[in-house]
Write an enzyme that holds these catalytic residues in place. Sequence first.
Site, mmCIF file in Angstrom:
data_model
loop_
_atom_site.group_PDB
_atom_site.id
_atom_site.type_symbol
_atom_site.label_atom_id
_atom_site.label_comp_id
_atom_site.label_asym_id
_atom_site.label_seq_id
_atom_site.Cartn_x
_atom_site.Cartn_y
_atom_site.Cartn_z
ATOM 1 N N GLY A 124 0.805 -1.213 0.000
ATOM 2 C CA GLY A 124 0.000 0.000 0.000
ATOM 3 C C GLY A 124 0.836 1.259 0.000
ATOM 4 O O GLY A 124 1.432 1.621 1.023
ATOM 5 N N GLU A 242 9.257 -3.314 -8.668
ATOM 6 C CA GLU A 242 7.883 -3.140 -9.127
ATOM 7 C C GLU A 242 7.850 -2.687 -10.578
ATOM 8 O O GLU A 242 7.071 -3.197 -11.394
ATOM 9 C CB GLU A 242 7.166 -2.113 -8.246
ATOM 10 C CG GLU A 242 5.717 -1.881 -8.627
ATOM 11 C CD GLU A 242 5.073 -0.786 -7.803
ATOM 12 O OE1 GLU A 242 3.891 -0.924 -7.455
ATOM 13 O OE2 GLU A 242 5.766 0.215 -7.492
#
Length: 386
Positions: A124, A242
């Site tokens: 998150g 990522e």
Amino acid sequence: MTPVIESEEQKDLRAAVAALGKRYGRDYITRTVAEGRHPAELWAEAGKLGYLGVNLPEEYGGGGGGVTELSIVLEELGAAGSPLLMLVVSPAICGTVIARFGTEEQKRTWLPGIADGTRTMAFGITEPDAGSNSHRITTTARRDGDDWLLTGRKVFISGVDIADAVLIVGRTEDARTGRLKPCLFIVPPDAEGFQRNPIDMELNAAEKQFELVLDDVRLPADALVGDEDAGLLQLFAGLNPERIMTAAFAIGMGRYALGRALDYARERTVWKTPIGAHQAIAHPLARAHIDLELARLMMQKAAHLYDAGDDVGAGEAANMAKYAAGEACVNAVDQAVHTLGGNGLTREYGLASLITAARVARIAPVSREMILNYVSHQSLGLPKSY
């Protein structure tokens, strides 16, 4: 598409994962989406075979490889039509951060399960008002005795419904300067004050998106990952993988779409020859193939730099790889649909749903415009406009 800068072990891994992906294929993913569930069978088998944790240390149940190997896994599953988005999140981001900066207890608690797929972590960072500006994150953590109290909101958080914990990016106050600095916390989804709300998406994907509300979520001291003073170093240890893995996701998707278009162009005959014989069809498909190959080379460069410990070099290459792969994916999908004509919009051929999915590679986890900003500032030395 034969890689030229991979070891024999990496090529063997690519072939083995491709075989696994082929056994499941696009129909399997389409079915799981229609049934509103996650691709649990593929995830479990990939974990059992060691593919999910191929980047994690061997002493914690991983394969001892790096992001290079994990990107191969995701690309080949995507090329078979059965990508696993949570590969980007759980082993690539969360697993990497914990492996590099976690305490011994955190590593032993989380890494074996992440490696074999029996435990999953969500990540998150994105917030409603921060957008692509991670410096505007307002989720804050403050001390309360030995505990932390975490308050804030997150949006577009993938897979919270199946996660055993969420690695939350918050900010703490630097006692010396008073400035806020980023820190990472392991947050159980059943913690008091933790609320998740599903976001209604038009994107057809097995992985659901959520808004998170954290209202004074109390966390023990050992929920903090790494050093409170490490700041951006720990954050970008997860963000570079990522971007590399998002590139792998996009390249795999583009390869799948291109493969479907090539099969069709070889067989579909309208006049006297298959449509693939006509340059108006053949040349755009050739360009799509070239663009995917070029994007893959940059992705491999980024992965090799990251695995070699060159975080600065990997940051530049990872952003470039994500940009190139996103553009190549969108163009490959668009040309594939166009090659099939009306059939490209039917459920039978399964390409139309990729039109929306492909655009995710341009938007997330960072927009192509912000990548161009990064390159213009960091690589070219141009002044900032903000």
